[in-house]
Motif scaffolding. Structure first.
Motif, PDB file in Angstrom:
ATOM      1  N   VAL A 204       0.837  -1.209   0.000  1.00  0.00           N
ATOM      2  CA  VAL A 204       0.000   0.000   0.000  1.00  0.00           C
ATOM      3  C   VAL A 204       0.870   1.256   0.000  1.00  0.00           C
ATOM      4  O   VAL A 204       0.585   2.226  -0.716  1.00  0.00           O
ATOM      5  CB  VAL A 204      -0.965  -0.008   1.199  1.00  0.00           C
ATOM      6  CG1 VAL A 204      -1.667   1.347   1.332  1.00  0.00           C
ATOM      7  CG2 VAL A 204      -2.005  -1.104   1.033  1.00  0.00           C
ATOM      8  N   ASP A 205       1.932   1.266   0.779  1.00  0.00           N
ATOM      9  CA  ASP A 205       2.837   2.423   0.799  1.00  0.00           C
ATOM     10  C   ASP A 205       3.439   2.657  -0.578  1.00  0.00           C
ATOM     11  O   ASP A 205       3.514   3.807  -1.055  1.00  0.00           O
ATOM     12  CB  ASP A 205       3.957   2.207   1.825  1.00  0.00           C
ATOM     13  CG  ASP A 205       3.473   2.328   3.257  1.00  0.00           C
ATOM     14  OD1 ASP A 205       2.366   2.860   3.477  1.00  0.00           O
ATOM     15  OD2 ASP A 205       4.209   1.896   4.165  1.00  0.00           O
TER      16      ASP A 205
ATOM     17  N   VAL B 169       1.130   5.564  -7.714  1.00  0.00           N
ATOM     18  CA  VAL B 169      -0.006   5.457  -8.628  1.00  0.00           C
ATOM     19  C   VAL B 169      -0.907   6.682  -8.573  1.00  0.00           C
ATOM     20  O   VAL B 169      -1.267   7.165  -7.493  1.00  0.00           O
ATOM     21  CB  VAL B 169      -0.825   4.189  -8.308  1.00  0.00           C
ATOM     22  CG1 VAL B 169      -2.014   4.063  -9.255  1.00  0.00           C
ATOM     23  CG2 VAL B 169       0.054   2.947  -8.394  1.00  0.00           C
ATOM     24  N   GLN B 170      -1.266   7.158  -9.764  1.00  0.00           N
ATOM     25  CA  GLN B 170      -2.240   8.235  -9.907  1.00  0.00           C
ATOM     26  C   GLN B 170      -3.547   7.648 -10.466  1.00  0.00           C
ATOM     27  O   GLN B 170      -3.593   6.501 -10.915  1.00  0.00           O
ATOM     28  CB  GLN B 170      -1.700   9.328 -10.836  1.00  0.00           C
ATOM     29  CG  GLN B 170      -0.393   9.935 -10.361  1.00  0.00           C
ATOM     30  CD  GLN B 170      -0.493  10.565  -8.977  1.00  0.00           C
ATOM     31  OE1 GLN B 170      -1.443  11.299  -8.699  1.00  0.00           O
ATOM     32  NE2 GLN B 170       0.469  10.274  -8.116  1.00  0.00           N
ATOM     33  N   ASP B 171      -4.600   8.453 -10.459  1.00  0.00           N
ATOM     34  CA  ASP B 171      -5.931   7.957 -10.814  1.00  0.00           C
ATOM     35  C   ASP B 171      -5.999   7.355 -12.216  1.00  0.00           C
ATOM     36  O   ASP B 171      -6.756   6.405 -12.456  1.00  0.00           O
ATOM     37  CB  ASP B 171      -6.971   9.071 -10.689  1.00  0.00           C
ATOM     38  CG  ASP B 171      -7.266   9.429  -9.237  1.00  0.00           C
ATOM     39  OD1 ASP B 171      -7.067   8.559  -8.365  1.00  0.00           O
ATOM     40  OD2 ASP B 171      -7.691  10.573  -8.981  1.00  0.00           O
ATOM     41  N   ASP B 172      -5.225   7.896 -13.150  1.00  0.00           N
ATOM     42  CA  ASP B 172      -5.315   7.410 -14.525  1.00  0.00           C
ATOM     43  C   ASP B 172      -4.255   6.360 -14.862  1.00  0.00           C
ATOM     44  O   ASP B 172      -4.120   5.948 -16.010  1.00  0.00           O
ATOM     45  CB  ASP B 172      -5.224   8.571 -15.515  1.00  0.00           C
ATOM     46  CG  ASP B 172      -3.911   9.346 -15.424  1.00  0.00           C
ATOM     47  OD1 ASP B 172      -3.175   9.158 -14.425  1.00  0.00           O
ATOM     48  OD2 ASP B 172      -3.621  10.136 -16.339  1.00  0.00           O
TER      49      ASP B 172
ATOM     50  N   LEU C 245      -9.118  -3.115  -2.700  1.00  0.00           N
ATOM     51  CA  LEU C 245      -8.782  -2.310  -3.873  1.00  0.00           C
ATOM     52  C   LEU C 245      -9.523  -0.979  -3.938  1.00  0.00           C
ATOM     53  O   LEU C 245      -9.093  -0.062  -4.641  1.00  0.00           O
ATOM     54  CB  LEU C 245      -9.093  -3.093  -5.153  1.00  0.00           C
ATOM     55  CG  LEU C 245      -8.290  -4.365  -5.414  1.00  0.00           C
ATOM     56  CD1 LEU C 245      -8.812  -5.048  -6.667  1.00  0.00           C
ATOM     57  CD2 LEU C 245      -6.812  -4.056  -5.568  1.00  0.00           C
ATOM     58  N   LYS C 246     -10.632  -0.879  -3.223  1.00  0.00           N
ATOM     59  CA  LYS C 246     -11.527   0.269  -3.408  1.00  0.00           C
ATOM     60  C   LYS C 246     -10.856   1.610  -3.147  1.00  0.00           C
ATOM     61  O   LYS C 246     -11.113   2.597  -3.849  1.00  0.00           O
ATOM     62  CB  LYS C 246     -12.753   0.121  -2.499  1.00  0.00           C
ATOM     63  CG  LYS C 246     -13.775  -0.883  -2.994  1.00  0.00           C
ATOM     64  CD  LYS C 246     -14.999  -0.896  -2.102  1.00  0.00           C
ATOM     65  CE  LYS C 246     -16.046  -1.854  -2.611  1.00  0.00           C
ATOM     66  NZ  LYS C 246     -17.247  -1.902  -1.736  1.00  0.00           N
ATOM     67  N   ASN C 247     -10.019   1.667  -2.134  1.00  0.00           N
ATOM     68  CA  ASN C 247      -9.419   2.940  -1.747  1.00  0.00           C
ATOM     69  C   ASN C 247      -8.042   3.162  -2.357  1.00  0.00           C
ATOM     70  O   ASN C 247      -7.350   4.125  -1.994  1.00  0.00           O
ATOM     71  CB  ASN C 247      -9.332   3.031  -0.221  1.00  0.00           C
ATOM     72  CG  ASN C 247     -10.694   3.041   0.436  1.00  0.00           C
ATOM     73  OD1 ASN C 247     -11.631   3.657  -0.064  1.00  0.00           O
ATOM     74  ND2 ASN C 247     -10.820   2.342   1.556  1.00  0.00           N
ATOM     75  N   LEU C 248      -7.652   2.278  -3.268  1.00  0.00           N
ATOM     76  CA  LEU C 248      -6.357   2.421  -3.935  1.00  0.00           C
ATOM     77  C   LEU C 248      -6.550   3.070  -5.300  1.00  0.00           C
ATOM     78  O   LEU C 248      -7.483   2.733  -6.037  1.00  0.00           O
ATOM     79  CB  LEU C 248      -5.694   1.057  -4.095  1.00  0.00           C
ATOM     80  CG  LEU C 248      -5.281   0.377  -2.781  1.00  0.00           C
ATOM     81  CD1 LEU C 248      -4.820  -1.050  -3.055  1.00  0.00           C
ATOM     82  CD2 LEU C 248      -4.186   1.164  -2.070  1.00  0.00           C
ATOM     83  N   LYS C 249      -5.672   3.984  -5.643  1.00  0.00           N
ATOM     84  CA  LYS C 249      -5.802   4.722  -6.894  1.00  0.00           C
ATOM     85  C   LYS C 249      -5.527   3.823  -8.096  1.00  0.00           C
ATOM     86  O   LYS C 249      -4.929   2.759  -7.993  1.00  0.00           O
ATOM     87  CB  LYS C 249      -4.829   5.904  -6.904  1.00  0.00           C
ATOM     88  CG  LYS C 249      -5.158   7.004  -5.917  1.00  0.00           C
ATOM     89  CD  LYS C 249      -4.153   8.144  -6.039  1.00  0.00           C
ATOM     90  CE  LYS C 249      -4.465   9.279  -5.084  1.00  0.00           C
ATOM     91  NZ  LYS C 249      -3.489  10.385  -5.190  1.00  0.00           N
TER      92      LYS C 249
ATOM     93  N   PRO D  34     -14.948  -4.201  -7.775  1.00  0.00           N
ATOM     94  CA  PRO D  34     -15.147  -2.775  -7.490  1.00  0.00           C
ATOM     95  C   PRO D  34     -15.050  -1.952  -8.775  1.00  0.00           C
ATOM     96  O   PRO D  34     -14.607  -2.450  -9.814  1.00  0.00           O
ATOM     97  CB  PRO D  34     -13.999  -2.442  -6.529  1.00  0.00           C
ATOM     98  CG  PRO D  34     -13.387  -3.731  -6.129  1.00  0.00           C
ATOM     99  CD  PRO D  34     -13.720  -4.730  -7.183  1.00  0.00           C
ATOM    100  N   SER D  35     -15.437  -0.701  -8.688  1.00  0.00           N
ATOM    101  CA  SER D  35     -15.311   0.184  -9.846  1.00  0.00           C
ATOM    102  C   SER D  35     -13.840   0.332 -10.232  1.00  0.00           C
ATOM    103  O   SER D  35     -12.939   0.168  -9.409  1.00  0.00           O
ATOM    104  CB  SER D  35     -15.905   1.557  -9.530  1.00  0.00           C
ATOM    105  OG  SER D  35     -15.204   2.160  -8.457  1.00  0.00           O
ATOM    106  N   ASN D  36     -13.617   0.609 -11.504  1.00  0.00           N
ATOM    107  CA  ASN D  36     -12.262   0.791 -12.034  1.00  0.00           C
ATOM    108  C   ASN D  36     -11.415  -0.467 -11.919  1.00  0.00           C
ATOM    109  O   ASN D  36     -10.184  -0.400 -11.869  1.00  0.00           O
ATOM    110  CB  ASN D  36     -11.542   1.953 -11.344  1.00  0.00           C
ATOM    111  CG  ASN D  36     -11.664   3.239 -12.128  1.00  0.00           C
ATOM    112  OD1 ASN D  36     -12.245   3.269 -13.213  1.00  0.00           O
ATOM    113  ND2 ASN D  36     -11.148   4.323 -11.584  1.00  0.00           N
ATOM    114  N   THR D  37     -12.065  -1.637 -11.868  1.00  0.00           N
ATOM    115  CA  THR D  37     -11.349  -2.901 -11.770  1.00  0.00           C
ATOM    116  C   THR D  37     -11.888  -3.848 -12.834  1.00  0.00           C
ATOM    117  O   THR D  37     -13.096  -3.988 -12.997  1.00  0.00           O
ATOM    118  CB  THR D  37     -11.525  -3.526 -10.372  1.00  0.00           C
ATOM    119  OG1 THR D  37     -11.109  -2.576  -9.380  1.00  0.00           O
ATOM    120  CG2 THR D  37     -10.698  -4.789 -10.224  1.00  0.00           C
TER     121      THR D  37
END
Length: 231
Positions: free
Chosen positions: A34-35, A41-44, A69-73, A98-101
């Protein structure tokens, strides 16, 4: 847009099968991942998870691990590993994500200037793995590799680069050519991401460039629980 990868997380958020019994590299390994994720990682951006995502046995049991995964960009892409017993039909898996997955299984998806495709593959049938059953599974995955490649080519409308994702290495421990690597070269793949290997590995497995294809091993313990930048 950057592309990263980390694989073989063997998640068990409910902590019924902790990974630190396998050695110190697994102690607090998720915190380290996570660190690394948050620092890069950025949103895109895209993050590839190349199999063995969760110890869950059933699809409903993997939901807490998906919540990780939900809170990871970033945009996440998963493929199935040999320990992903929870992975039933890919359509059912996609309903739980989750979304974006996204989940890939013998198909492809275009994101930005890259096309991502993948299937699990199988152990190269040689040495102790040279059995009739392994040969059968190897050949089956070869067919699925072709399906992945054909799906990628259909999406390739503007010379986008192809990133192929597999769980098993597409070559043996000596990194010799295989039927898998032959297909990857025929279809003009640019990058290959794989996992599966744990413990000591041939350093050349971590990164190698062969006949114009860049190969990356991204099993989390092999890469010291840090995301690997693919491109």
């Amino acid at each position: 847009m950057n592309v990263y990868s980390i694989s073989d997380l063997h998640l068990d958020i409910n902590n019924t099968k902790p990974m630190d019994i396998f050695g110190p590299v697994w102690h607090n390994y998720l915190d380290k991942i996570v660190d690394s994720w948050n620092s890069l990682v950025q949103d895109d951006d895209v993050v590839i998870l190349a199999g063995d995502y969760s110890w869950a046995m059933k699809l409903d049991e993997v939901v807490p691990d998906f919540d990780f995964l939900k809170n990871l960009k970033g945009i996440k892409i998963l493929i199935r590993g040999n320990h992903d017993y929870w992975w039933s039909s890919v359509s059912r898996v996609r309903e739980k994500l989750p979304s974006n997955t996204y989940a890939l299984q013998n198909d492809a998806i275009k994101i930005g200037e890259y096309i991502f495709c993948g299937n699990r593959c199988w152990q190269i049938p040689e040495g102790k793995y040279d059995t009739e059953e392994n040969q059968k599974l190897y050949n089956r995955e070869l067919v699925r590799l072709e399906l992945s490649m054909k799906s990628a080519k259909k999406l390739q409308t503007n010379n986008e680069k192809i990133i192929y994702i597999t769980h098993y290495p597409p070559f043996n421990n000596k990194i010799e050519p295989s039927l898998y690597t032959k297909v990857l070269e025929e279809y003009g793949v640019s990058y290959v991401v794989f996992g599966h290997l744990h413990g000591y590995v041939n350093p050349k497995m971590l990164y190698n460039e062969i006949n114009g294809i860049k190969y990356f091993l991204t099993s989390c313990d092999a890469v010291k629980n840090r995301l690997v930048k693919i491109v």
